[in-house]
Motif scaffolding. Structure first.
Motif, mmCIF file in Angstrom:
data_model
loop_
_atom_site.group_PDB
_atom_site.id
_atom_site.type_symbol
_atom_site.label_atom_id
_atom_site.label_comp_id
_atom_site.label_asym_id
_atom_site.label_seq_id
_atom_site.Cartn_x
_atom_site.Cartn_y
_atom_site.Cartn_z
ATOM 1 N N ASP A 123 0.850 -1.179 0.000
ATOM 2 C CA ASP A 123 0.000 0.000 0.000
ATOM 3 C C ASP A 123 0.891 1.235 0.000
ATOM 4 N N LEU A 124 0.805 2.033 -1.044
ATOM 5 C CA LEU A 124 1.666 3.209 -1.175
ATOM 6 C C LEU A 124 1.332 4.299 -0.162
ATOM 7 N N GLU A 125 0.089 4.363 0.298
ATOM 8 C CA GLU A 125 -0.282 5.396 1.268
ATOM 9 C C GLU A 125 0.223 5.055 2.672
ATOM 10 N N SER A 126 -0.013 3.834 3.111
ATOM 11 C CA SER A 126 0.416 3.445 4.459
ATOM 12 C C SER A 126 1.861 2.941 4.493
ATOM 13 N N LYS A 127 2.407 2.626 3.316
ATOM 14 C CA LYS A 127 3.755 2.068 3.174
ATOM 15 C C LYS A 127 3.889 0.731 3.887
ATOM 16 N N LYS A 128 2.780 -0.022 3.920
ATOM 17 C CA LYS A 128 2.769 -1.326 4.567
ATOM 18 C C LYS A 128 2.469 -2.411 3.539
ATOM 19 N N THR A 129 2.958 -3.599 3.863
ATOM 20 C CA THR A 129 2.739 -4.770 3.026
ATOM 21 C C THR A 129 1.866 -5.754 3.775
ATOM 22 N N HIS A 130 0.914 -6.338 3.062
ATOM 23 C CA HIS A 130 0.146 -7.430 3.660
ATOM 24 C C HIS A 130 0.034 -8.575 2.660
ATOM 25 N N THR A 131 -0.158 -9.754 3.188
ATOM 26 C CA THR A 131 -0.231 -10.957 2.371
ATOM 27 C C THR A 131 -1.654 -11.136 1.875
ATOM 28 N N LEU A 132 -1.814 -11.265 0.564
ATOM 29 C CA LEU A 132 -3.129 -11.445 -0.040
ATOM 30 C C LEU A 132 -3.496 -12.923 -0.085
ATOM 31 N N VAL A 133 -2.562 -13.745 -0.525
ATOM 32 C CA VAL A 133 -2.771 -15.196 -0.581
ATOM 33 C C VAL A 133 -1.735 -15.811 0.344
ATOM 34 N N SER A 134 -2.170 -16.311 1.490
ATOM 35 C CA SER A 134 -1.212 -16.788 2.479
ATOM 36 C C SER A 134 -1.175 -18.303 2.609
ATOM 37 N N ARG A 135 -2.288 -18.971 2.442
ATOM 38 C CA ARG A 135 -2.298 -20.427 2.605
ATOM 39 C C ARG A 135 -2.026 -21.092 1.259
ATOM 40 N N VAL A 136 -0.771 -21.401 1.041
ATOM 41 C CA VAL A 136 -0.369 -22.081 -0.187
ATOM 42 C C VAL A 136 0.423 -23.329 0.180
ATOM 43 N N LYS A 137 0.399 -24.297 -0.727
ATOM 44 C CA LYS A 137 1.149 -25.529 -0.502
ATOM 45 C C LYS A 137 2.646 -25.223 -0.539
ATOM 46 N N PRO A 138 3.446 -25.968 0.221
ATOM 47 C CA PRO A 138 4.897 -25.767 0.173
ATOM 48 C C PRO A 138 5.431 -25.888 -1.261
ATOM 49 N N TYR A 139 6.387 -25.056 -1.576
ATOM 50 C CA TYR A 139 7.080 -25.012 -2.867
ATOM 51 C C TYR A 139 6.218 -24.470 -4.006
ATOM 52 N N THR A 140 5.073 -23.871 -3.698
ATOM 53 C CA THR A 140 4.272 -23.206 -4.722
ATOM 54 C C THR A 140 5.060 -22.017 -5.262
ATOM 55 N N GLN A 141 5.021 -21.838 -6.572
ATOM 56 C CA GLN A 141 5.684 -20.707 -7.220
ATOM 57 C C GLN A 141 4.636 -19.879 -7.949
ATOM 58 N N PHE A 142 4.713 -18.557 -7.812
ATOM 59 C CA PHE A 142 3.831 -17.631 -8.526
ATOM 60 C C PHE A 142 4.690 -16.745 -9.416
ATOM 61 N N ALA A 143 4.087 -16.225 -10.470
ATOM 62 C CA ALA A 143 4.806 -15.304 -11.355
ATOM 63 C C ALA A 143 3.831 -14.369 -12.052
ATOM 64 N N HIS A 144 4.252 -13.152 -12.238
ATOM 65 C CA HIS A 144 3.603 -12.131 -13.064
ATOM 66 C C HIS A 144 2.125 -11.892 -12.767
ATOM 67 N N PRO A 145 1.773 -11.537 -11.533
ATOM 68 C CA PRO A 145 0.371 -11.196 -11.273
ATOM 69 C C PRO A 145 -0.006 -9.918 -12.024
ATOM 70 N N ARG A 146 -1.224 -9.880 -12.529
ATOM 71 C CA ARG A 146 -1.738 -8.703 -13.241
ATOM 72 C C ARG A 146 -3.189 -8.478 -12.854
ATOM 73 N N TYR A 147 -3.510 -7.198 -12.570
ATOM 74 C CA TYR A 147 -4.884 -6.830 -12.271
ATOM 75 C C TYR A 147 -5.732 -6.799 -13.536
ATOM 76 N N SER A 148 -7.031 -7.073 -13.373
ATOM 77 C CA SER A 148 -7.983 -6.861 -14.456
ATOM 78 C C SER A 148 -8.132 -5.352 -14.652
ATOM 79 N N PRO A 149 -8.654 -4.900 -15.809
ATOM 80 C CA PRO A 149 -8.767 -3.450 -16.048
ATOM 81 C C PRO A 149 -9.563 -2.692 -14.981
ATOM 82 N N ASP A 150 -10.561 -3.339 -14.346
ATOM 83 C CA ASP A 150 -11.326 -2.654 -13.301
ATOM 84 C C ASP A 150 -10.758 -2.894 -11.908
#
Length: 173
Positions: A123-150
């Motif tokens: 969050d650029l206003e509060s300058k804080k980070t929070h976890t959006l997706v926290s419960r994932v299986k061990p060794y899960t890899q994510f890449a290139h998240p992108r928001y929808s236009p809205d």
């Protein structure tokens, strides 16, 4: 060599990375109306994303953390003025592949910890980070998240052991 071409939300600017064997990688922003280009940083980012108004750019690149470590972190460049202003947003976050929300002052990104990735929001206003997706299986890899236009959803590439790569669409909340 060129890579990571990214349009601003209004389609008036194009950011990309230029590679040259004789120089450091450079992030370039081109004004598509005038054709003028500016070098805004000498960095090798993992992903580029414009702010909703097109006046800032966020990216992730390797940076020194503490004394001996190099981790990916988030950086913001304000494009207004003659000289772009570079600001480091995170330190030691292992943050990569940022995407700016289309209407809000928050950035989605991937962060790695102990071999498993998580999807987080800065969050650029509060300058804080929070976890959006926290419960994932061990060794899960994510890449290139992108928001929808809205901004109501996001898509991300996900890899799971014994399952491989998949596209996942999720509610942004």
């Amino acid at each position: 060599n060129f890579y990571l071409p990214t349009f601003s939300k209004d389609g008036k600017k194009l950011a990309y990375v230029r590679l040259n064997p004789r120089r450091s990688p450079r992030i370039i922003v081109r004004d598509l109306d005038s054709g003028k280009e500016r070098v805004i940083a000498e960095k090798a980012p993992s992903q580029l994303s414009f702010s909703p108004d097109g006046e800032s750019l966020v990216f992730s690149t390797l940076g020194r953390h503490e004394r001996y470590y190099f981790y990916y972190d988030l950086y913001r460049v304000d494009l207004a003025g003659k000289k772009p202003k570079l600001k480091r947003l995170t330190r030691g976050a292992r943050a990569r592949d940022p995407d700016w929300h289309p209407t809000e002052s928050k950035i989605i990104f991937v962060a790695s910890q102990q071999g498993t990735d998580q999807i987080k929001i800065y969050d650029l206003e509060s300058k804080k980070t929070h976890t959006l997706v926290s419960r994932v299986k061990p060794y899960t890899q994510f890449a290139h998240p992108r928001y929808s236009p809205d901004g109501s959803k996001f898509v991300v590439v996900r890899w799971l052991p014994k399952e491989g790569w998949h596209l996942v669409v999720a509610d942004a909340n």
